[in-house]
Write an enzyme that holds these catalytic residues in place. Structure first.
Site, PDB file in Angstrom:
ATOM      1  N   LYS A 150       0.836  -1.209   0.000  1.00  0.00           N
ATOM      2  CA  LYS A 150       0.000   0.000   0.000  1.00  0.00           C
ATOM      3  C   LYS A 150       0.869   1.258   0.000  1.00  0.00           C
ATOM      4  O   LYS A 150       2.018   1.217   0.446  1.00  0.00           O
ATOM      5  CB  LYS A 150      -0.927  -0.006   1.225  1.00  0.00           C
ATOM      6  CG  LYS A 150      -0.180  -0.028   2.556  1.00  0.00           C
ATOM      7  CD  LYS A 150      -1.116  -0.336   3.726  1.00  0.00           C
ATOM      8  CE  LYS A 150      -0.350  -0.337   5.038  1.00  0.00           C
ATOM      9  NZ  LYS A 150      -1.160  -0.873   6.150  1.00  0.00           N
TER      10      LYS A 150
ATOM     11  N   ARG B 197     -11.448  -0.683  14.254  1.00  0.00           N
ATOM     12  CA  ARG B 197     -11.209  -0.056  12.960  1.00  0.00           C
ATOM     13  C   ARG B 197     -12.056  -0.829  11.968  1.00  0.00           C
ATOM     14  O   ARG B 197     -13.266  -0.861  12.080  1.00  0.00           O
ATOM     15  CB  ARG B 197      -9.695  -0.073  12.649  1.00  0.00           C
ATOM     16  CG  ARG B 197      -9.307   0.864  11.531  1.00  0.00           C
ATOM     17  CD  ARG B 197      -7.793   0.933  11.321  1.00  0.00           C
ATOM     18  NE  ARG B 197      -7.237  -0.284  10.727  1.00  0.00           N
ATOM     19  CZ  ARG B 197      -5.977  -0.370  10.321  1.00  0.00           C
ATOM     20  NH1 ARG B 197      -5.148   0.649  10.435  1.00  0.00           N
ATOM     21  NH2 ARG B 197      -5.524  -1.486   9.791  1.00  0.00           N
TER      22      ARG B 197
ATOM     23  N   TYR C 140      13.513  31.562   7.429  1.00  0.00           N
ATOM     24  CA  TYR C 140      12.280  32.193   7.920  1.00  0.00           C
ATOM     25  C   TYR C 140      12.292  32.277   9.440  1.00  0.00           C
ATOM     26  O   TYR C 140      12.741  31.352  10.116  1.00  0.00           O
ATOM     27  CB  TYR C 140      11.071  31.336   7.519  1.00  0.00           C
ATOM     28  CG  TYR C 140      10.702  31.399   6.062  1.00  0.00           C
ATOM     29  CD1 TYR C 140      10.396  32.603   5.450  1.00  0.00           C
ATOM     30  CD2 TYR C 140      10.622  30.224   5.315  1.00  0.00           C
ATOM     31  CE1 TYR C 140      10.030  32.633   4.104  1.00  0.00           C
ATOM     32  CE2 TYR C 140      10.260  30.255   3.988  1.00  0.00           C
ATOM     33  CZ  TYR C 140       9.964  31.460   3.379  1.00  0.00           C
ATOM     34  OH  TYR C 140       9.598  31.485   2.076  1.00  0.00           O
TER      35      TYR C 140
ATOM     36  N   MET D  30       9.808  25.208   2.642  1.00  0.00           N
ATOM     37  CA  MET D  30       9.116  24.195   1.845  1.00  0.00           C
ATOM     38  C   MET D  30      10.083  23.526   0.866  1.00  0.00           C
ATOM     39  O   MET D  30      10.005  22.330   0.612  1.00  0.00           O
ATOM     40  CB  MET D  30       7.962  24.845   1.074  1.00  0.00           C
ATOM     41  CG  MET D  30       6.984  23.875   0.455  1.00  0.00           C
ATOM     42  SD  MET D  30       5.779  24.706  -0.593  1.00  0.00           S
ATOM     43  CE  MET D  30       4.938  25.765   0.564  1.00  0.00           C
TER      44      MET D  30
HETATM   45  C1  LIG Z   1      -0.370  -1.933   6.778  1.00  0.00           C
HETATM   46  C2  LIG Z   1      -0.917  -3.247   7.217  1.00  0.00           C
HETATM   47  C3  LIG Z   1      -0.073  -4.360   7.405  1.00  0.00           C
HETATM   48  C4  LIG Z   1       1.439  -4.277   7.314  1.00  0.00           C
HETATM   49  O1  LIG Z   1       1.956  -3.820   8.534  1.00  0.00           O
HETATM   50  P1  LIG Z   1       3.556  -3.797   8.765  1.00  0.00           P
HETATM   51  O2  LIG Z   1       3.680  -3.409  10.188  1.00  0.00           O
HETATM   52  O3  LIG Z   1       4.105  -2.791   7.834  1.00  0.00           O
HETATM   53  O4  LIG Z   1       4.053  -5.165   8.479  1.00  0.00           O
HETATM   54  C5  LIG Z   1      -0.646  -5.584   7.695  1.00  0.00           C
HETATM   55  N1  LIG Z   1      -1.997  -5.716   7.815  1.00  0.00           N
HETATM   56  C6  LIG Z   1      -2.834  -4.661   7.665  1.00  0.00           C
HETATM   57  C7  LIG Z   1      -4.295  -4.881   7.814  1.00  0.00           C
HETATM   58  C8  LIG Z   1      -2.324  -3.401   7.373  1.00  0.00           C
HETATM   59  O5  LIG Z   1      -3.172  -2.358   7.258  1.00  0.00           O
END
Ligand SMILES: *Cc1c(COP(=O)(O)O)cnc(C)c1O
Length: 389
Positions: A48, A152, A282, A329
């Site tokens: 992801k 969640r 800044y 920035m």
């Molecule tokens: C992001 C995520 C993972 C991976 O977690 P890591 O700590 O990076 O291994 C696994 N399961 C779910 C549901 C996630 O959202």
């Protein structure tokens, strides 16, 4: 050298600040993890958010080559990008897909989580209609997420069985392939809550054993669980950060030889001589108390660098050069008075190693006051990705 998909003209990647991805180290990390993981275990690679900024397609391909069984992303677009790059491994989307996304899931063969009866009913009907029209797909794989204590995604562990029964017995166009849960805290020394979540998930599996429903994939462990909770591996693990060579915490188990894959670098475009009393940046947060030399770096908080003031350092000629003033920035200033032969064009390391020095993602965690996940994903797309090794 490749660059990421955000820049794709003939000048791609020539910016003098960039994210460097060590492809050789990525492959090495996968090999080390494979050697450390029970061989019967199936493995899902989480890619992801561009594999936490490393490039989803590159990391997914390395996972395929390392023999992983599944991939996971968070959004439909992320899944489609993998399919369009000819990645054929099963892909799971975490979270909830909306009804509008059913069609993309079916068209691109993307597994999704279905966690309640009414969505299961609608998705089942959608797949049924599609299979009547095209006769191409009779059923679609789904996983159910059990919320074992994170509040969640998913259905509460003590309310889950009716959803499982409904999908398994009433949805003939859905294939109940997986049951998953997720830890709120798997990587800290105190495993009390992780074990409570584990026992709640196990209670669902025990109820399942009393029924005639079988679900082939059962998974709960992220990197923390993979390293520290072998009793929670079930038959598949899901890791996202580990193969990138970064640990989720200071206390979880270590794998020898694992090292970060990502560095952030720049080259020096300008040097300035300061007179006593000159202000830097800044907000006038730094005033030179003696004559000094600073380097101006072409990177700032708009690239994901922490918005620090007089805090943190970069590496030049293998030496620490403290940040002076407040970061902008697009630029930041560092003290190079102690490096007399510093020159325009010299390499700067903002994260990663140079000589005997090393700036760990965890150092940036301190300066940005966050977690290493946000450090990795925080480097913006306008920094070109350069793949080496
Ligand atoms: C992001 C995520 C993972 C991976 O977690 P890591 O700590 O990076 O291994 C696994 N399961 C779910 C549901 C996630 O959202």
């Amino acid at each position: 050298m490749h660059t990421n998909k955000h820049v794709n003209n003939e000048f791609s990647g020539i910016r003098s600040a960039w994210v460097e991805i060590d492809h050789g180290q990525l492959i090495k990390n996968f090999t080390l993890i494979n050697a450390d993981t029970p061989s019967h275990l199936k493995k899902l690679c989480v890619v992801k958010d561009q594999a936490y900024g490393h490039g989803a397609v590159v990391v997914a391909q390395a996972a395929v080559d390392a023999g992983y069984d599944y991939l996971a992303v968070e959004t439909i677009d992320e899944a489609i990008e993998l399919r369009e790059a000819d990645i054929a491994l099963p892909i799971l989307i975490f979270g909830e897909v909306s009804d509008e996304e059913f069609s993309a899931c079916v068209a691109y063969k993307i597994t999704c989580c279905v966690n309640d009866i009414s969505k299961a009913k609608r998705f089942n009907e959608y797949v049924q209609q599609g299979s009547a029209e095209h006769t191409s797909q009779a059923f679609h794989p789904v996983h159910i997420e059990i919320d074992s204590g994170m509040s969640r995604w998913g259905v509460r562990w003590d309310e889950a069985f009716s959803v499982i029964e409904y999908i398994a017995n009433e949805c003939e166009h859905l294939y109940l392939e997986g049951l998953m849960s997720h830890f709120a805290m798997s990587d800290e020394a105190d495993k009390t809550y992780a074990n409570l979540q584990h026992s709640r998930f196990v209670s669902v599996l025990e109820a399942l054993e009393q029924s005639d429903i079988t679900i082939p994939l059962v998974h709960m462990s992220n990197t923390g669980g993979l390293l520290d909770l072998p009793h929670a591996h079930f038959n598949m693990i899901r890791s996202g950060i580990l193969h990138l060579g970064v640990y989720p915490s200071l206390v979880c188990k270590r794998i020898d030889g694992l090292a970060p894959v990502m560095s952030v670098k720049a080259s020096i475009p300008a040097l300035r001589q300061l007179h006593e009393g000159d202000c830097v940046g800044y907000g006038m947060h730094f005033t030179a108390s003696t004559p000094m030399q600073i380097a101006i770096l072409p990177i700032g908080y708009g690239d994901g660098y922490p918005r620090v003031r007089n805090e943190g350092y970069v590496l030049i000629h293998g030496q620490q050069c403290p940040v002076v003033g407040g970061n902008a920035m697009d630029a930041m200033m560092v003290d190079v008075s102690h490096i007399p032969d510093v020159a325009i064009g010299d390499e700067v390391v903002l994260m990663g190693g140079q000589g005997d020095e090393w700036i760990d993602p965890r150092d940036l965690v301190k300066w940005k006051k966050t977690v290493c996940y946000e450090i990795l994903t925080g480097w913006r797309a306008r920094l070109p990705r350069r793949y080496v090794g």
